[in-house]
Scaffold this motif. Sequence first.
Motif, PDB file in Angstrom:
ATOM      1  N   ILE A 158       0.993  -0.911  -0.004  1.00  0.00           N
ATOM      2  CA  ILE A 158       0.310   0.073  -0.319  1.00  0.00           C
ATOM      3  C   ILE A 158       1.310   1.168   0.210  1.00  0.00           C
ATOM      4  O   ILE A 158       1.185   1.441   1.017  1.00  0.00           O
ATOM      5  CB  ILE A 158      -1.249   0.583   1.165  1.00  0.00           C
ATOM      6  N   ALA A 159       0.679   2.297  -1.182  1.00  0.00           N
ATOM      7  CA  ALA A 159       1.269   3.425  -0.842  1.00  0.00           C
ATOM      8  C   ALA A 159       0.468   4.647  -1.801  1.00  0.00           C
ATOM      9  O   ALA A 159       0.176   4.190  -2.825  1.00  0.00           O
ATOM     10  CB  ALA A 159       2.565   2.461  -1.788  1.00  0.00           C
ATOM     11  N   PHE A 160       1.246   5.583  -0.901  1.00  0.00           N
ATOM     12  CA  PHE A 160       0.743   6.861  -2.132  1.00  0.00           C
ATOM     13  C   PHE A 160       1.474   7.674  -1.018  1.00  0.00           C
ATOM     14  O   PHE A 160       2.107   7.738  -0.119  1.00  0.00           O
ATOM     15  CB  PHE A 160      -1.366   6.901  -1.226  1.00  0.00           C
ATOM     16  N   ALA A 161       2.159   8.718  -2.218  1.00  0.00           N
ATOM     17  CA  ALA A 161       2.637  10.009  -2.199  1.00  0.00           C
ATOM     18  C   ALA A 161       1.943  11.700  -1.620  1.00  0.00           C
ATOM     19  O   ALA A 161       2.586  12.529  -0.663  1.00  0.00           O
ATOM     20  CB  ALA A 161       2.971  10.968  -3.880  1.00  0.00           C
ATOM     21  N   LEU A 162       0.585  11.353  -2.136  1.00  0.00           N
ATOM     22  CA  LEU A 162       0.214  12.677  -2.027  1.00  0.00           C
ATOM     23  C   LEU A 162      -1.260  12.771  -0.202  1.00  0.00           C
ATOM     24  O   LEU A 162      -1.083  11.874   0.161  1.00  0.00           O
ATOM     25  CB  LEU A 162      -0.946  12.721  -2.104  1.00  0.00           C
ATOM     26  N   ASN A 163      -1.081  13.615   0.845  1.00  0.00           N
ATOM     27  CA  ASN A 163      -1.710  13.651   1.798  1.00  0.00           C
ATOM     28  C   ASN A 163      -2.874  13.460   1.759  1.00  0.00           C
ATOM     29  O   ASN A 163      -3.425  13.794   0.527  1.00  0.00           O
ATOM     30  CB  ASN A 163      -0.739  14.843   3.461  1.00  0.00           C
ATOM     31  N   GLN A 164      -3.616  12.991   2.969  1.00  0.00           N
ATOM     32  CA  GLN A 164      -4.819  12.427   2.301  1.00  0.00           C
ATOM     33  C   GLN A 164      -5.931  13.049   3.874  1.00  0.00           C
ATOM     34  O   GLN A 164      -5.796  12.709   4.749  1.00  0.00           O
ATOM     35  CB  GLN A 164      -4.907  10.725   2.650  1.00  0.00           C
ATOM     36  N   THR A 165      -7.060  13.456   3.597  1.00  0.00           N
ATOM     37  CA  THR A 165      -7.956  14.244   4.541  1.00  0.00           C
ATOM     38  C   THR A 165      -8.877  13.130   4.585  1.00  0.00           C
ATOM     39  O   THR A 165      -9.609  12.824   3.082  1.00  0.00           O
ATOM     40  CB  THR A 165      -8.729  15.136   3.998  1.00  0.00           C
ATOM     41  N   VAL A 166      -9.224  12.619   6.125  1.00  0.00           N
ATOM     42  CA  VAL A 166      -9.902  11.097   6.476  1.00  0.00           C
ATOM     43  C   VAL A 166     -11.245  11.995   6.682  1.00  0.00           C
ATOM     44  O   VAL A 166     -11.257  12.581   8.075  1.00  0.00           O
ATOM     45  CB  VAL A 166      -9.787  10.362   6.754  1.00  0.00           C
ATOM     46  N   ASP A 167     -12.354  11.997   6.194  1.00  0.00           N
ATOM     47  CA  ASP A 167     -13.559  12.379   6.595  1.00  0.00           C
ATOM     48  C   ASP A 167     -14.537  11.382   8.004  1.00  0.00           C
ATOM     49  O   ASP A 167     -14.576  10.609   8.044  1.00  0.00           O
ATOM     50  CB  ASP A 167     -14.761  12.733   5.804  1.00  0.00           C
ATOM     51  N   CYS A 168     -14.490  12.110   9.356  1.00  0.00           N
ATOM     52  CA  CYS A 168     -14.594  10.958   9.626  1.00  0.00           C
ATOM     53  C   CYS A 168     -16.199  11.224  10.365  1.00  0.00           C
ATOM     54  O   CYS A 168     -16.188  10.254  12.111  1.00  0.00           O
ATOM     55  CB  CYS A 168     -13.702  10.947  11.378  1.00  0.00           C
ATOM     56  N   SER A 169     -16.869  12.025  10.640  1.00  0.00           N
ATOM     57  CA  SER A 169     -17.873  12.097  10.878  1.00  0.00           C
ATOM     58  C   SER A 169     -19.079  11.391  10.014  1.00  0.00           C
ATOM     59  O   SER A 169     -20.052  11.073  10.844  1.00  0.00           O
ATOM     60  CB  SER A 169     -18.769  13.936   9.985  1.00  0.00           C
ATOM     61  N   VAL A 170     -18.140  10.551   9.340  1.00  0.00           N
ATOM     62  CA  VAL A 170     -19.297   9.499   8.681  1.00  0.00           C
ATOM     63  C   VAL A 170     -18.526   7.917   9.144  1.00  0.00           C
ATOM     64  O   VAL A 170     -17.390   8.514   8.704  1.00  0.00           O
ATOM     65  CB  VAL A 170     -20.198   9.715   7.132  1.00  0.00           C
ATOM     66  N   ASP A 171     -18.858   6.932   8.687  1.00  0.00           N
ATOM     67  CA  ASP A 171     -17.932   6.162   8.851  1.00  0.00           C
ATOM     68  C   ASP A 171     -18.013   5.892   6.524  1.00  0.00           C
ATOM     69  O   ASP A 171     -18.687   5.723   6.193  1.00  0.00           O
ATOM     70  CB  ASP A 171     -18.256   4.352   9.781  1.00  0.00           C
ATOM     71  N   SER A 172     -17.821   4.705   6.017  1.00  0.00           N
ATOM     72  CA  SER A 172     -17.126   3.800   5.467  1.00  0.00           C
ATOM     73  C   SER A 172     -18.105   3.690   4.399  1.00  0.00           C
ATOM     74  O   SER A 172     -18.834   3.264   3.345  1.00  0.00           O
ATOM     75  CB  SER A 172     -16.105   3.171   5.055  1.00  0.00           C
ATOM     76  N   SER A 173     -19.721   3.643   4.955  1.00  0.00           N
ATOM     77  CA  SER A 173     -20.839   2.505   4.589  1.00  0.00           C
ATOM     78  C   SER A 173     -22.176   4.319   4.578  1.00  0.00           C
ATOM     79  O   SER A 173     -22.278   3.960   4.029  1.00  0.00           O
ATOM     80  CB  SER A 173     -21.507   2.232   5.804  1.00  0.00           C
ATOM     81  N   GLY A 174     -21.176   5.544   5.339  1.00  0.00           N
ATOM     82  CA  GLY A 174     -22.121   6.264   5.236  1.00  0.00           C
ATOM     83  C   GLY A 174     -22.794   6.287   6.210  1.00  0.00           C
ATOM     84  O   GLY A 174     -23.849   7.948   6.245  1.00  0.00           O
ATOM     85  N   ARG A 180     -11.633   9.522  18.929  1.00  0.00           N
ATOM     86  CA  ARG A 180     -12.838   9.306  20.029  1.00  0.00           C
ATOM     87  C   ARG A 180     -13.618  10.357  19.184  1.00  0.00           C
ATOM     88  O   ARG A 180     -12.763  11.549  19.477  1.00  0.00           O
ATOM     89  CB  ARG A 180     -11.452   9.926  21.325  1.00  0.00           C
ATOM     90  N   VAL A 181     -14.798  10.109  19.651  1.00  0.00           N
ATOM     91  CA  VAL A 181     -15.751  10.919  19.285  1.00  0.00           C
ATOM     92  C   VAL A 181     -16.821  11.601  20.419  1.00  0.00           C
ATOM     93  O   VAL A 181     -16.890  10.242  20.906  1.00  0.00           O
ATOM     94  CB  VAL A 181     -16.615  10.747  17.739  1.00  0.00           C
ATOM     95  N   ALA A 182     -17.116  12.719  20.642  1.00  0.00           N
ATOM     96  CA  ALA A 182     -18.430  12.430  22.115  1.00  0.00           C
ATOM     97  C   ALA A 182     -18.980  13.242  21.613  1.00  0.00           C
ATOM     98  O   ALA A 182     -19.361  13.745  20.766  1.00  0.00           O
ATOM     99  CB  ALA A 182     -17.216  13.483  22.765  1.00  0.00           C
ATOM    100  N   HIS A 183     -20.444  12.993  22.598  1.00  0.00           N
ATOM    101  CA  HIS A 183     -21.371  14.372  22.125  1.00  0.00           C
ATOM    102  C   HIS A 183     -21.083  15.239  22.072  1.00  0.00           C
ATOM    103  O   HIS A 183     -20.396  16.056  22.652  1.00  0.00           O
ATOM    104  CB  HIS A 183     -22.519  13.357  23.503  1.00  0.00           C
ATOM    105  N   GLY A 184     -21.655  15.439  20.931  1.00  0.00           N
ATOM    106  CA  GLY A 184     -21.839  17.043  21.167  1.00  0.00           C
ATOM    107  C   GLY A 184     -20.282  17.728  20.073  1.00  0.00           C
ATOM    108  O   GLY A 184     -20.447  19.070  19.864  1.00  0.00           O
ATOM    109  N   GLN A 185     -19.801  16.736  19.760  1.00  0.00           N
ATOM    110  CA  GLN A 185     -18.004  17.186  19.529  1.00  0.00           C
ATOM    111  C   GLN A 185     -18.386  17.917  17.450  1.00  0.00           C
ATOM    112  O   GLN A 185     -19.171  17.303  17.067  1.00  0.00           O
ATOM    113  CB  GLN A 185     -17.080  16.302  19.514  1.00  0.00           C
ATOM    114  N   THR A 186     -17.762  18.551  17.972  1.00  0.00           N
ATOM    115  CA  THR A 186     -17.730  19.832  16.222  1.00  0.00           C
ATOM    116  C   THR A 186     -16.121  20.084  15.466  1.00  0.00           C
ATOM    117  O   THR A 186     -15.869  19.859  14.079  1.00  0.00           O
ATOM    118  CB  THR A 186     -17.964  21.006  16.491  1.00  0.00           C
TER     119      THR A 186
END
Length: 220
Positions: free
Chosen positions: A77-93, A168-174
Amino acid sequence: MADRVDFYFRQRVTEAELDLAFEQLEQADRALASDLNIFGIVAGAWPVAHTPIADLSIDLVNETGPARAYDRAGRRIAFALNQTVDCSVDSSGVPTTVLTPGHERWVGVFLKFDRVLADPRTDGNSQTVFFRRDESFSVVVRQGADAAVGTATRVGIPEAELLVCDVRVAHGQTQILAADIDTTRRQAFVFASSAAVAVVPALWSTLAPSAPHVQDRKST
């Protein structure tokens, strides 16, 4: 070494036979890494809070070069560019929002081997096929169940994926900040575990000086 096939004179080689020859070479490379138990994140893909403004995503940063990793099957597994990962939803949406006050949940961020299909062509049956299947990767976000603070369980680690970090994601966390990112379970590359190194004391030899030296003299 790889398994081999022996093409012969005037053989009408089929698509499956050509594919098999390359697959055997590929499997030999992967078997070497897998047999030596070489797996994990070698470099890069280090998780940090998203910049310039923190939100419910994280950045996977490559500070000294491309990210490189091997999964348990020996796949690279390899990639050159930095990645931004959205953690507000999982991979199933499904949203990772914690709805109950005083609760939290753990979100796991994983790397997974994948392929990118490219160079579409038309085969003899007038069907579209992709001639190139380049090695690639995907970032997978999995969430655990929410529970009271301090009791939430972390996501299990799938056999075919590599854990980058827990979030870690808590209640009300933004915003996800540095304190919310935990790398204690990160599957970093390990060349050899301590269990793989053995010492046989019976084979030791005791060395003694052939002549007296200053360390032999007693103080007076």
